[in-house]
Design a protein around this motif. Structure first.
Motif, PDB file in Angstrom:
ATOM      1  N   ARG A  99      -5.786  -1.246   9.464  1.00 14.84           N
ATOM      2  CA  ARG A  99      -4.487  -1.911   9.478  1.00 14.84           C
ATOM      3  C   ARG A  99      -3.459  -1.169   8.629  1.00 14.84           C
ATOM      4  O   ARG A  99      -2.290  -1.054   8.997  1.00 14.84           O
ATOM      5  N   HIS A 100      -3.894  -0.665   7.476  1.00 15.11           N
ATOM      6  CA  HIS A 100      -2.953   0.045   6.612  1.00 15.11           C
ATOM      7  C   HIS A 100      -2.423   1.291   7.315  1.00 15.11           C
ATOM      8  O   HIS A 100      -1.230   1.565   7.305  1.00 15.11           O
ATOM      9  N   ARG A 105       1.231   2.560   6.193  1.00 19.99           N
ATOM     10  CA  ARG A 105       0.985   2.683   4.751  1.00 19.99           C
ATOM     11  C   ARG A 105      -0.389   3.311   4.553  1.00 19.99           C
ATOM     12  O   ARG A 105      -1.273   2.723   3.916  1.00 19.99           O
ATOM     13  N   ASN A 107      -1.463   5.556   2.760  1.00 19.59           N
ATOM     14  CA  ASN A 107      -1.909   5.841   1.385  1.00 19.59           C
ATOM     15  C   ASN A 107      -2.806   4.724   0.848  1.00 19.59           C
ATOM     16  O   ASN A 107      -3.541   4.924  -0.117  1.00 19.59           O
ATOM     17  N   LEU A 108      -2.762   3.542   1.469  1.00 15.23           N
ATOM     18  CA  LEU A 108      -3.580   2.416   1.017  1.00 15.23           C
ATOM     19  C   LEU A 108      -4.891   2.298   1.790  1.00 15.23           C
ATOM     20  O   LEU A 108      -5.644   1.342   1.592  1.00 15.23           O
ATOM     21  N   GLY A 293       4.886  -1.127  -7.477  1.00 10.15           N
ATOM     22  CA  GLY A 293       4.008  -0.078  -7.973  1.00 10.15           C
ATOM     23  C   GLY A 293       3.879   0.988  -6.909  1.00 10.15           C
ATOM     24  O   GLY A 293       4.396   0.849  -5.795  1.00 10.15           O
ATOM     25  N   ILE A 294       3.213   2.079  -7.265  1.00  8.66           N
ATOM     26  CA  ILE A 294       2.946   3.083  -6.248  1.00  8.66           C
ATOM     27  C   ILE A 294       1.489   3.493  -6.285  1.00  8.66           C
ATOM     28  O   ILE A 294       0.854   3.463  -7.334  1.00  8.66           O
ATOM     29  N   PHE A 295       0.965   3.846  -5.123  1.00 10.27           N
ATOM     30  CA  PHE A 295      -0.341   4.485  -5.083  1.00 10.27           C
ATOM     31  C   PHE A 295      -0.173   5.803  -4.369  1.00 10.27           C
ATOM     32  O   PHE A 295       0.015   5.851  -3.147  1.00 10.27           O
TER      33      PHE A 295
END
Lengths: 350, 368
Positions: A99-100, A105, A107-108, A293-295
């Motif tokens: 799903r990410h 997204r 990166n998640l 936040g960031i990942f």
């Protein structure tokens, strides 16, 4: 591989591995009989700490992930690259099924395979194999070292996107280490009209100013200094602070950012200092100061390369130390990187 | 149900000239409310005069009664209390076009400046010069009549009562929170706290299309109320930090899938920590409740999963949507009104005691 930089995370993994080797060696010398319970417990504790968060180094792992090199072979399905192309590499291979990933997204992604995040090998090597779509061609006027710098720069770019930095946002940056500096360069490239940077270290502040910060404010690690520091910071900005990026990541830096940012503004937590923080969250929330936040990053290489090509960002001053690729070089390079201070980015040239 | 009721013991005094003297409930000192005359200002061209009909009690009203302050807002002189209100228009200023005498309206409390950056940028709720009912030094609306800008009075459809009109104020908090937290048909929602704010937030989340809502509270009764109002599942939690890991498991099991949005309507370290840990990577946590200011929370582990934290300050541009939700029946706030009182000294004192005790008392309403 031609250029590989050292990241704080590489140093973090390494430090505990070296400690383990030293102590188990000492134990062997004394013989098992005389190895005290304290020593064994210590070694086991060190074993437990060969990690960042839940990523644990259980077996030998190739280190390094900030890299660029020259293509020597392409798979049959690779159309956009050719042998001889100079490329910067995006480290993380996501699954593209979850799903990410499908939601943009990636990166998640829970199944992310990232250079030098155990158990995935890194890229401080003569050669590596990598998906072609994660290799980005460098323009002629962008060097391989600058290509390797795209990785830390991507952290700054992703943070600026998540924090919505733009031509109308006055920016405060907590911390003038390597990440604070790339974040500052990214903020400028995104059009931030005024940037104030803070640090505990006078030298790092002067480097930041030489790289374009409008003002630097020296701060302490003491909580009791916070109120006065916020006044100095706001005076240095001369206007309301729209976006703050905490590139250090401690209770004090986050609290400062939350209090100093204007109502309706944003605070981005970039640095990874402490996990549990004590912060005045409610007073920020009731001023609608949002916390993001960031990942790592996502979809940043094309933009980083364009910033470098056009000269909007110049990362070359951040490379302070260079080493070759020998046992001695590798050991010394990590020591230099770990000491911080005048060492910003340590680069291997292979 | 409380005592009093519509029309009983309405406090009005008739002055010598045959004109009604306007009375209001004043906060005069800690734990001291007095019904006293309240002189109305002159009607400006864009103002209306409203005969107050329904006024609800908010936790902030109770807090001012007990403490005479909230944060840096200090009650230095007697102040009229109350801000959740609806009534009937009795006079309109010359510039008011959209309202007429006799119109039933719900009132948005806050008068912003419309000159500052926040106002012009569409975030008027953050206006530094906001004049808000019953936030000192601005008088509130628990009175026979008040004067208010006409553009902050919203006409009620025939099928929406004045009590429901007064409920638009707390409901607006839930609506604003759902907007800021981006609640929608694809977002599974966790709500911390089943008090009045948790409940209006839950009703709003459902109206915004949330497909599944799990609510938590320390109080079994409040959980059962929440479930009767539409929560898909309720989980009982404690105030003990050591129970958190186990509670998160229970909460995630009750959701049966990833939690996309959490709304903390309690506002303590434990509830925020639970929300931050329980929400999926890339999700949002909205801090609605105002429990503690300084909190100890695992902020970094949330940040590195890109779980964003948004807060709210009151609301903006919510009355039209609230009224539409009530008109269409998408939201039914009537069950939240658990106690009713008239407008006498005795009623006012008792109503605030009932509201302050919590438990079975959700919304206490004055009928004037």
């Amino acid at each position: 591989m031609k250029a590989v930089g050292i990241c704080g995370s590489d140093v973090h993994y390494l430090r505990v591995i070296l400690l383990f080797i030293v102590h188990s060696h000492a134990r062997t010398k004394r013989g098992v009989k005389s190895a005290s319970r304290a020593n064994i417990r210590w070694i086991l504790i060190e074993l437990q700490e060969m990690r960042i968060a839940h990523f644990v180094v259980k077996e030998p792992m190739v280190i390094g992930h900030e890299c660029a090199g020259v293509i020597e072979e392409v798979g049959s399905g690779v159309k956009q690259l050719a042998v001889g192309d100079r490329v910067a590499l995006e480290p993380g291979v996501s699954c593209w099924r979850c799903r990410h990933c499908k939601g943009g997204r990636y990166n998640l992604c829970d199944d992310m395979k990232f250079f030098a995040t155990p158990p995935v090998h890194g890229s401080l090597a003569n050669q590596i194999v990598h998906p072609g779509d994660l290799c980005f061609k460098l323009p002629d006027n962008v060097s391989l070292e600058e290509g390797a710098m795209c990785e830390p720069l991507s952290v700054g770019v992703h943070a600026c996107r998540r924090a919505d930095v733009g031509p109308e946002k006055r920016v405060l940056i907590m911390g003038a280490g390597p990440i604070g500096l790339v974040t500052m360069l990214a903020a400028r490239a995104f059009g931030a009209p005024r940037i104030v940077i803070v640090d505990v270290d006078e030298h790092r502040l002067s480097v930041a100013k030489s790289l374009g910060a409008d003002a630097g404010v020296k701060v302490s690690t003491r909580a009791e200094d916070m109120a006065e520091e916020i006044e100095k910071i706001q005076a240095a900005m001369g206007a309301e602070i729209d976006v703050s990026l905490d590139c250090a990541g401690f209770s004090k830096t986050m609290s400062t950012a939350l209090e100093a940012t204007r109502a309706g503004g944003k605070v981005c937590l970039v640095g990874m200092g402490h996990n549990e923080m004590t912060v005045p969250l409610t007073s920020a929330a009731i001023r609608e100061v949002d916390v993001v936040g960031i990942f790592r990053y996502k979809d940043t290489w094309p933009l980083c390369i364009e910033f470098l090509r056009s000269g909007k960002i110049d990362v070359k001053p951040l490379i302070t130390h260079r080493f070759g690729f020998s046992q001695k070089d590798v050991e010394e390079a990590f020591e230099v990187s770990a000491r911080g201070r005048d060492a910003i980015k340590v680069m291997f040239n292979l």
